[in-house]
Design an enzyme around this catalytic site. Structure first.
Site, PDB file in Angstrom:
ATOM      1  N   GLU A  49      44.354  32.696  60.510  1.00  0.00           N
ATOM      2  CA  GLU A  49      43.309  33.409  59.750  1.00  0.00           C
ATOM      3  C   GLU A  49      42.184  33.806  60.704  1.00  0.00           C
ATOM      4  OE1 GLU A  49      42.066  31.239  56.251  1.00  0.00           O
ATOM      5  OE2 GLU A  49      44.111  30.649  55.752  1.00  0.00           O
ATOM      6  N   GLU A 108      44.420  23.045  53.757  1.00  0.00           N
ATOM      7  CA  GLU A 108      43.083  22.438  53.770  1.00  0.00           C
ATOM      8  C   GLU A 108      43.015  21.079  53.072  1.00  0.00           C
ATOM      9  OE1 GLU A 108      40.389  25.489  52.394  1.00  0.00           O
ATOM     10  OE2 GLU A 108      41.113  26.925  53.870  1.00  0.00           O
TER      11      GLU A 108
HETATM   12  O1  G3I Z   1      39.489  39.122  41.684  1.00  0.00           O
HETATM   13  C1  G3I Z   1      38.162  38.738  41.247  1.00  0.00           C
HETATM   14  C2  G3I Z   1      37.515  39.844  40.490  1.00  0.00           C
HETATM   15  O2  G3I Z   1      38.246  40.058  39.308  1.00  0.00           O
HETATM   16  C3  G3I Z   1      36.075  39.448  40.175  1.00  0.00           C
HETATM   17  O3  G3I Z   1      35.427  40.511  39.554  1.00  0.00           O
HETATM   18  C4  G3I Z   1      35.326  39.115  41.468  1.00  0.00           C
HETATM   19  C5  G3I Z   1      33.894  38.649  41.211  1.00  0.00           C
HETATM   20  O4  G3I Z   1      33.473  37.702  42.153  1.00  0.00           O
HETATM   21  O5  G3I Z   1      36.013  38.086  42.103  1.00  0.00           O
HETATM   22  C6  G3I Z   1      37.338  38.416  42.466  1.00  0.00           C
HETATM   23  O6  G3I Z   1      37.920  37.308  43.075  1.00  0.00           O
HETATM   24  C7  G3I Z   1      37.507  37.042  44.391  1.00  0.00           C
HETATM   25  C8  G3I Z   1      38.732  37.033  45.282  1.00  0.00           C
HETATM   26  O7  G3I Z   1      38.369  36.628  46.586  1.00  0.00           O
HETATM   27  C9  G3I Z   1      39.394  38.400  45.374  1.00  0.00           C
HETATM   28  O8  G3I Z   1      38.532  39.333  45.946  1.00  0.00           O
HETATM   29  C10 G3I Z   1      36.825  35.686  44.402  1.00  0.00           C
HETATM   30  O9  G3I Z   1      35.594  35.741  43.700  1.00  0.00           O
HETATM   31  C11 G3I Z   1      36.568  35.261  45.824  1.00  0.00           C
HETATM   32  O10 G3I Z   1      36.096  33.911  45.827  1.00  0.00           O
HETATM   33  C12 G3I Z   1      37.846  35.318  46.612  1.00  0.00           C
HETATM   34  O11 G3I Z   1      37.562  34.939  47.933  1.00  0.00           O
HETATM   35  C13 G3I Z   1      38.672  34.602  48.726  1.00  0.00           C
HETATM   36  C14 G3I Z   1      38.558  33.143  49.158  1.00  0.00           C
HETATM   37  O12 G3I Z   1      39.600  32.825  50.059  1.00  0.00           O
HETATM   38  C15 G3I Z   1      38.678  32.205  47.965  1.00  0.00           C
HETATM   39  O13 G3I Z   1      39.966  32.217  47.459  1.00  0.00           O
HETATM   40  C16 G3I Z   1      38.661  35.515  49.957  1.00  0.00           C
HETATM   41  O14 G3I Z   1      38.940  36.858  49.547  1.00  0.00           O
HETATM   42  C17 G3I Z   1      39.708  35.048  50.951  1.00  0.00           C
HETATM   43  O15 G3I Z   1      39.557  35.754  52.169  1.00  0.00           O
HETATM   44  C18 G3I Z   1      39.536  33.557  51.246  1.00  0.00           C
HETATM   45  O16 G3I Z   1      40.578  33.151  52.114  1.00  0.00           O
HETATM   46  C19 G3I Z   1      40.548  31.769  52.516  1.00  0.00           C
HETATM   47  C20 G3I Z   1      41.984  31.321  52.706  1.00  0.00           C
HETATM   48  O17 G3I Z   1      42.728  31.566  51.534  1.00  0.00           O
HETATM   49  C21 G3I Z   1      42.045  29.845  53.093  1.00  0.00           C
HETATM   50  N1  G3I Z   1      41.224  29.580  54.266  1.00  0.00           N
HETATM   51  C22 G3I Z   1      39.831  30.049  54.193  1.00  0.00           C
HETATM   52  C23 G3I Z   1      39.805  31.536  53.857  1.00  0.00           C
HETATM   53  C24 G3I Z   1      38.390  32.062  53.855  1.00  0.00           C
HETATM   54  O18 G3I Z   1      37.656  31.462  52.844  1.00  0.00           O
END
Ligand code: G3I
Length: 373
Positions: free
Chosen positions: A265, A160
């Site tokens: 994805e 990205e």
């Molecule tokens: O692990 C923490 C947990 O400890 C905490 O209590 C909780 C509270 O919000 O958050 C948890 O982390 C979350 C993590 O996913 C694991 O579940 C984050 O908040 C959340 O922002 C994160 O979202 C991920 C996102 O990327 C940001 O990294 C999504 O699961 C994931 O599907 C998404 O994937 C991205 C690709 O990597 C790149 N392209 C876009 C795609 C969709 O956004």
């Protein structure tokens, strides 16, 4: 008396008077076609995996994943914030478990991701000097790419890096390291991971302006004599607005550069989105779900049909260009796992994958399988 009891037990387990629970179990166990087998001569079929799935905590997922998929991408556990939380601190445990899971189940792992502006550890966010950032950049890529060389199949080296208009995103990397940081990331990855395929990965790069930016990136890496093996079009689309013509043109344009094309994805949202456009920028949230969750108890047939048709159209296109496409990865095994339940509005009920919340194959699954017939 004993004989009568045994006869009764035998009857209830074999004839149509069997208890309901038993019938349901048998139904669930009846085999469904396999995506990875169906498309084995066409492209790899992948899924994103979360921690519980890597650790096989859910028996239904543990059974389904190796039957359906021969490729996987860690949804979160190899992002910098999780795997490299401090200057000299790395958490390899989950990534090592993923590698073992892949070896056990013959699943090719695409490690995700080395250089991304999002999900950075706090210590990186506070860096102000180019020298310090370059030090992190070099350590991070070299440590991870060399540790997993030969253990993972591929890396999303840079993720990205583009704005929607095709210019480079004004990330911390661009601002402190300058525009050559992308070539440098691939150069470091190539040195540390000579046996691993190296990819550029982004969303909306099927769109003309952003696609032109991605083409420039790939050309620049190649012109520098550095290896790039493929490009990942993420594929976060709305089921009702799939840009098929742009997707086809992207397959042609990217493959003309001599790189593998992948859909990395894939998911199709069926919920209204506040911007009326495709967006996978995780920083762009729009509050909570109050009054904005139209299908909390199941999808109406009319919407289910749109989803099914969307997947069918896509797989027909993918098969048409199977000589140029090496992998199709779904961003989540089932609907319950999807990030789209919390994006762009938190706490909704989305249905973007091929399997429902109970891991049951949806009509879209059968439509995808049927594209091979
Ligand atoms: O692990 C923490 C947990 O400890 C905490 O209590 C909780 C509270 O919000 O958050 C948890 O982390 C979350 C993590 O996913 C694991 O579940 C984050 O908040 C959340 O922002 C994160 O979202 C991920 C996102 O990327 C940001 O990294 C999504 O699961 C994931 O599907 C998404 O994937 C991205 C690709 O990597 C790149 N392209 C876009 C795609 C969709 O956004």
């Amino acid at each position: 008396m004993i004989k009568i009891f045994i006869t009764f037990v035998t009857l209830t387990t074999t004839c149509s008077f069997a208890p309901l629970q038993l019938q349901a179990q048998n139904q669930n166990q009846s085999p469904i076609p396999s995506l990875k087998e169906t498309f084995k001569n066409d492209f790899l079929i992948g899924t994103a995996l979360n921690t519980a799935q890597i650790q096989e905590k859910d028996p239904a997922a543990a059974q389904l994943i190796p039957l359906q998929f021969n490729a996987a991408t860690p949804e979160n556990i190899m992002k910098a914030a999780i795997i490299h939380p401090g200057w000299d601190q790395y958490n390899f445990t989950l990534a090592d478990q993923l590698v073992a899971y892949g070896q056990k189940n013959k699943i090719k792992i695409t490690a995700h991701t080395l250089i991304w502006h999002s999900q950075l550890p706090d210590f990186v966010r506070s860096i102000k000097s180019p020298d310090s950032l370059r030090q992190f950049f070099t350590n991070h890529i070299t440590t991870l790419a060399s540790r997993y060389d030969g253990k993972v199949f591929s890396w999303d080296v840079v993720n990205e890096a583009l704005e929607e208009n095709g210019s480079l995103r004004k990330s911390i990397f661009l601002q402190l390291l300058g525009e050559d940081y992308i070539v440098e990331a691939f150069r470091l990855a190539q040195k540390a991971a000579p046996h691993t395929e190296l990819y550029y990965n982004d969303y909306n790069i099927e769109q003309p302006k952003k696609r032109a930016g991605a083409v420039e990136i790939i050309k620049k890496i190649k012109a520098a004599g550095v290896r790039i093996d493929g490009v990942g079009i993420q594929g976060h689309w709305r089921a009702s607005h799939i840009p098929l013509a742009e997707i086809e043109q992207s397959i042609l344009d990217f493959s003309a550069l001599g790189v593998k094309v992948m859909f990395t994805e894939l998911d199709l949202s069926v919920l209204p989105n506040p911007w009326d456009r495709d967006n996978a920028d995780v920083s762009a949230t729009a509050g909570n779900s109050t009054g904005k969750d139209p299908y909390p108890n199941g999808l109406p047939d009319s919407v289910q049909n749109v989803l099914t048709k969307g997947y069918e159209d896509l797989f027909k296109l993918f098969l048409k260009h199977k000589d140029k496409i090496s992998r199709i990865t779904f961003w989540g095994v089932n609907d319950g796992q999807s990030w789209l339940n919390d994006f762009p509005i938190r706490g909704r009920t989305n249905y973007p994958t091929l399997f429902d919340r109970a891991y049951k194959a949806k009509p879209a699954f059968y439509a995808v399988i049927a594209t091979k017939k």
